[in-house]
Design a protein around this motif. Sequence first.
Motif, mmCIF file in Angstrom:
data_model
loop_
_atom_site.group_PDB
_atom_site.id
_atom_site.type_symbol
_atom_site.label_atom_id
_atom_site.label_comp_id
_atom_site.label_asym_id
_atom_site.label_seq_id
_atom_site.Cartn_x
_atom_site.Cartn_y
_atom_site.Cartn_z
ATOM 1 N N THR A 216 28.112 2.775 -59.128
ATOM 2 C CA THR A 216 28.742 1.472 -58.903
ATOM 3 C C THR A 216 29.968 1.288 -59.787
ATOM 4 O O THR A 216 31.042 0.921 -59.313
ATOM 5 C CB THR A 216 27.743 0.334 -59.194
ATOM 6 N N GLN A 217 29.790 1.569 -61.090
ATOM 7 C CA GLN A 217 30.935 1.407 -61.995
ATOM 8 C C GLN A 217 32.019 2.433 -61.702
ATOM 9 O O GLN A 217 33.209 2.151 -61.847
ATOM 10 C CB GLN A 217 30.468 1.551 -63.445
ATOM 11 N N TYR A 218 31.580 3.617 -61.295
ATOM 12 C CA TYR A 218 32.533 4.678 -60.940
ATOM 13 C C TYR A 218 33.409 4.204 -59.779
ATOM 14 O O TYR A 218 34.633 4.340 -59.812
ATOM 15 C CB TYR A 218 31.748 5.932 -60.563
ATOM 16 N N ASN A 219 32.763 3.620 -58.763
ATOM 17 C CA ASN A 219 33.526 3.116 -57.625
ATOM 18 C C ASN A 219 34.391 1.917 -58.002
ATOM 19 O O ASN A 219 35.473 1.723 -57.453
ATOM 20 C CB ASN A 219 32.591 2.762 -56.466
ATOM 21 N N ASP A 220 33.896 1.107 -58.939
ATOM 22 C CA ASP A 220 34.713 -0.014 -59.420
ATOM 23 C C ASP A 220 35.929 0.480 -60.180
ATOM 24 O O ASP A 220 36.978 -0.162 -60.184
ATOM 25 C CB ASP A 220 33.871 -0.931 -60.327
ATOM 26 N N TRP A 221 35.759 1.613 -60.823
ATOM 27 C CA TRP A 221 36.883 2.227 -61.549
ATOM 28 C C TRP A 221 37.959 2.648 -60.550
ATOM 29 O O TRP A 221 39.152 2.456 -60.768
ATOM 30 C CB TRP A 221 36.341 3.421 -62.339
ATOM 31 N N ILE A 222 37.507 3.186 -59.409
ATOM 32 C CA ILE A 222 38.444 3.639 -58.383
ATOM 33 C C ILE A 222 39.263 2.478 -57.838
ATOM 34 O O ILE A 222 40.440 2.616 -57.539
ATOM 35 C CB ILE A 222 37.678 4.349 -57.241
ATOM 36 N N THR A 223 38.611 1.293 -57.728
ATOM 37 C CA THR A 223 39.337 0.137 -57.186
ATOM 38 C C THR A 223 39.945 -0.735 -58.286
ATOM 39 O O THR A 223 40.441 -1.820 -58.029
ATOM 40 C CB THR A 223 38.402 -0.728 -56.335
ATOM 41 N N HIS A 224 39.891 -0.240 -59.513
ATOM 42 C CA HIS A 224 40.498 -0.897 -60.676
ATOM 43 C C HIS A 224 39.782 -2.159 -61.127
ATOM 44 O O HIS A 224 40.325 -2.962 -61.886
ATOM 45 C CB HIS A 224 41.984 -1.207 -60.438
ATOM 46 N N LYS A 225 38.524 -2.361 -60.644
ATOM 47 C CA LYS A 225 37.741 -3.467 -61.202
ATOM 48 C C LYS A 225 37.320 -3.091 -62.619
ATOM 49 O O LYS A 225 37.164 -3.950 -63.473
ATOM 50 C CB LYS A 225 36.515 -3.736 -60.320
ATOM 51 N N VAL A 226 37.113 -1.798 -62.828
ATOM 52 C CA VAL A 226 36.952 -1.282 -64.184
ATOM 53 C C VAL A 226 38.282 -0.648 -64.576
ATOM 54 O O VAL A 226 38.812 0.187 -63.858
ATOM 55 C CB VAL A 226 35.821 -0.227 -64.245
ATOM 56 N N LYS A 227 38.836 -1.122 -65.701
ATOM 57 C CA LYS A 227 40.161 -0.648 -66.106
ATOM 58 C C LYS A 227 40.073 0.715 -66.811
ATOM 59 O O LYS A 227 39.010 1.105 -67.287
ATOM 60 C CB LYS A 227 40.792 -1.648 -67.079
ATOM 61 N N PHE A 228 41.197 1.389 -66.863
ATOM 62 C CA PHE A 228 41.243 2.635 -67.634
ATOM 63 C C PHE A 228 41.044 2.317 -69.115
ATOM 64 O O PHE A 228 40.365 3.045 -69.830
ATOM 65 C CB PHE A 228 42.593 3.345 -67.424
ATOM 66 N N ASP A 229 41.627 1.203 -69.528
ATOM 67 C CA ASP A 229 41.514 0.799 -70.925
ATOM 68 C C ASP A 229 40.218 0.003 -71.119
ATOM 69 O O ASP A 229 40.232 -1.118 -71.605
ATOM 70 C CB ASP A 229 42.745 -0.051 -71.294
ATOM 71 N N SER A 230 39.079 0.585 -70.708
ATOM 72 C CA SER A 230 37.789 -0.099 -70.816
ATOM 73 C C SER A 230 36.858 0.760 -71.669
ATOM 74 O O SER A 230 37.086 1.959 -71.826
ATOM 75 C CB SER A 230 37.190 -0.280 -69.428
ATOM 76 N N PRO A 231 35.803 0.137 -72.208
ATOM 77 C CA PRO A 231 34.876 0.913 -73.048
ATOM 78 C C PRO A 231 34.303 2.120 -72.313
ATOM 79 O O PRO A 231 34.141 3.185 -72.913
ATOM 80 C CB PRO A 231 33.772 -0.094 -73.364
ATOM 81 N N LEU A 232 34.028 1.965 -71.002
ATOM 82 C CA LEU A 232 33.434 3.072 -70.244
ATOM 83 C C LEU A 232 34.351 4.294 -70.212
ATOM 84 O O LEU A 232 33.932 5.404 -70.540
ATOM 85 C CB LEU A 232 33.121 2.608 -68.809
ATOM 86 N N VAL A 233 35.608 4.076 -69.813
ATOM 87 C CA VAL A 233 36.542 5.199 -69.699
ATOM 88 C C VAL A 233 36.826 5.790 -71.077
ATOM 89 O O VAL A 233 36.928 7.008 -71.240
ATOM 90 C CB VAL A 233 37.841 4.760 -68.991
ATOM 91 N N LYS A 234 36.899 4.902 -72.092
ATOM 92 C CA LYS A 234 37.148 5.395 -73.449
ATOM 93 C C LYS A 234 35.995 6.255 -73.945
ATOM 94 O O LYS A 234 36.207 7.249 -74.636
ATOM 95 C CB LYS A 234 37.366 4.213 -74.398
ATOM 96 N N LYS A 235 34.767 5.838 -73.573
ATOM 97 C CA LYS A 235 33.587 6.600 -73.973
ATOM 98 C C LYS A 235 33.631 7.987 -73.325
ATOM 99 O O LYS A 235 33.361 9.003 -73.981
ATOM 100 C CB LYS A 235 32.319 5.852 -73.545
#
Lengths: 441, 329
Positions: A216-235
Amino acid sequence: MKLSRKITAAIAVAAGAAIALSGCSGSSGGNSGSTTVTISGAFTGAQATAFQADVSAWAKTQGLTVKYNGSNSFQTGIVTQVKGGQAPDVAIFPQPGVLKSLISNNMVPLDDLINVKSVTSDEAQGIPDIAKVNGKTYGLPYSINVKSLVWYDPAAFKAAGYTVPTTDAELMALQNKIISSGSGYPWCVGIASQGSNGWPMTDWLEEYVLRYGGLTQYNDWITHKVKFDSPLVKKAAAKVESMIFANGAVDGGGKAMASTDFGAAGNNLFITGGKAKGQCFMMRQGTFITGFFPKDIQAQIAKNDTTNVNAFTLPTPSDATTSGTLGGGDLVAAFHNTPAVKKVVNYLVGKEFGTHGYAKQWTAYLSAHNTFPEAQYASPFQKVAQNAVKQSKVFGFDASDQMPGAVGAGTEWTNLTQWTAGQESLDDALKAIDASWPATN
Amino acid sequence: MQILSVFISVVGGLAVSFLIYLGLNFIVSKTNTRWNARLLPYVFLGPVLLLIAVFLIVPTVLTVYQSLLKTDQYGLQSFGGLTNYVSLFTTGSFLQTLLNNLLWIIVVPALTVIVGLAVATLADRMGPKREKTFKSIIFLPMAISAIAASSIWKFVYYYSAPGQPQVGLLNGIWTGLTHAQPVSWLLNDTAHLNSFLLMVVVIWLNAGYAMVLLSAAIKAVPEETIEAARIDGANERQAFFRVIAPQIRTTIVAVFITVLITVMKLFDIVFAMTNGQFNTNVLGMEFYNQFFSFNNPGKASAVVVILILAVVPVIVYQVRTYREQEALR
């Protein structure tokens, strides 16, 4: 200037006839009742030959003719073709981004041609949704590839006394062991690629965004609901840094990674001589990398000999949300709705596809269907890859391929390359990618 | 069958064009002599003007229109006014691209002319036989395609990890001479170093062209003028800069502008060598990315419009010099 009437008239008649004739031979007639189906795709050469042979063998039993036309410049060509009203019946897209961008140009939703639910019932979670737009499915893979594989030389492992890691902890322990023993470099990494530098680094990042974030978060990342500058991507990025950016992890470090071609990077898996020669022990790369290995290794692969080359699944960290497989696939999309096209699409995305010789002849082929008979696969790597997909809970389709082109084929490549080369900090790179996201209107 | 149909189309097409001219000529010939003289030029120029309109003017107008459309994430287009231009001129990377292009159009034509002129002048002093060999070598790269040249030069700039044998020629020389760490040349944008290294490739490719034209021009300079200068006490340098150079000025301008236009359209070398990364992007590359990679025809068209606007003054200047030259004759 004066010419006799007779001659003028004669020329006029001849010209008129010529135009009428050429007009006739130039037009290609209607398509609706046709039994010929044209397919365009990006793969060429031996793969195209094997594909054509399989499809032809099947089409014969159906009374159809299927013509495959492969082109190295498919991605650019198909856009021009479709927008110019010259779309083929079926197109096979290596990237959902281009596919989605052409939806408004008379693309037929696959729901009109096949029963999507029943066809995809045995596919890994995530695959049926790759080309879903507004509830309609526009593309399904005829073939997938798995990127979450780590290639190694079993003979080299044996000589150094290393064993294949099955958990992330074991992988990290092995990496540290290789570095401290000085027997070579744990990783071979090259992220350059003529015309598309940087994509291998997006894969590294995606591996861990998928595992730490779940589908779910992976797909949200694709649509930019999760930003690149977010804890998930940074982790995820920190995990990548701890592996291949670590001191002594890759010969030459980031600069060498940024300048080395991804295809050539694997060559040093198969040499001896340790650190002095740049020997490395592991390479995380997709199934297609075998085509870039040295000639003698390819000869071994052709004989299904795993003495010097094999692969294992990239382990999932213990604090991850899910075990995932990252991969890609070639998506089938249709531009005409005729009975013949219907049959062809049904065959291509169904689990029967590949059984007419393709799976055996093209040993990089991997069916999207988990129930595809293993016996049909000729190469041990196909089985390794199928197992990876079966065992993991989700299949994440290459995220950069699904992001808007300006990001997925633009800033993400550029900024991650700069980050790798040490020319940009991670924070700056991630912020720059976020800033480049096209405004949604 | 296809050959026959192509043949018929070609012959038929020619016949029809011939008939059209014949018919129009016939109609005009029925008018009185005054109108005849007035209309006839247009009868024969008309079709060409029409073709120019269809293949040059209409696409240009369409490009300008296209540049005003914005694209959403699914490739749907809607009118967006100057959105594309605003977004281009407010991104730092595009401004860098413009700056890079500016560097290219200043440095490359100038250096190409200088190199071409130097080679032409020096070769002129050699014996006829050595001159031929020397010029052939300089001219040889002209026969290589830009992509092939990029592949060659990519090897020259190749970077291997420190400690490994340096396969790249430049790094081989560099590490051999200085015993320093190898340099990743194409990644290094300090003072636009990598852009300059790419420029070397274009100069290498075009120096032969410049040499041939300039050499011909130098040979056409009347010997008496140089002799007269020498008698008046001019040294070599003065003879060159005060006598030869002014007489070949128009050729220099022509070479400069031809190379300049080549450089403005530049795409392949950057694409093959750095993909526009590491701050080496140019307008041609940006157009390709916007149109094909990013699937944004509107923005791509905006890049093209900017390129057209940048080329216009150059072409105007060239036409003007050409006219001056014609007037002298």
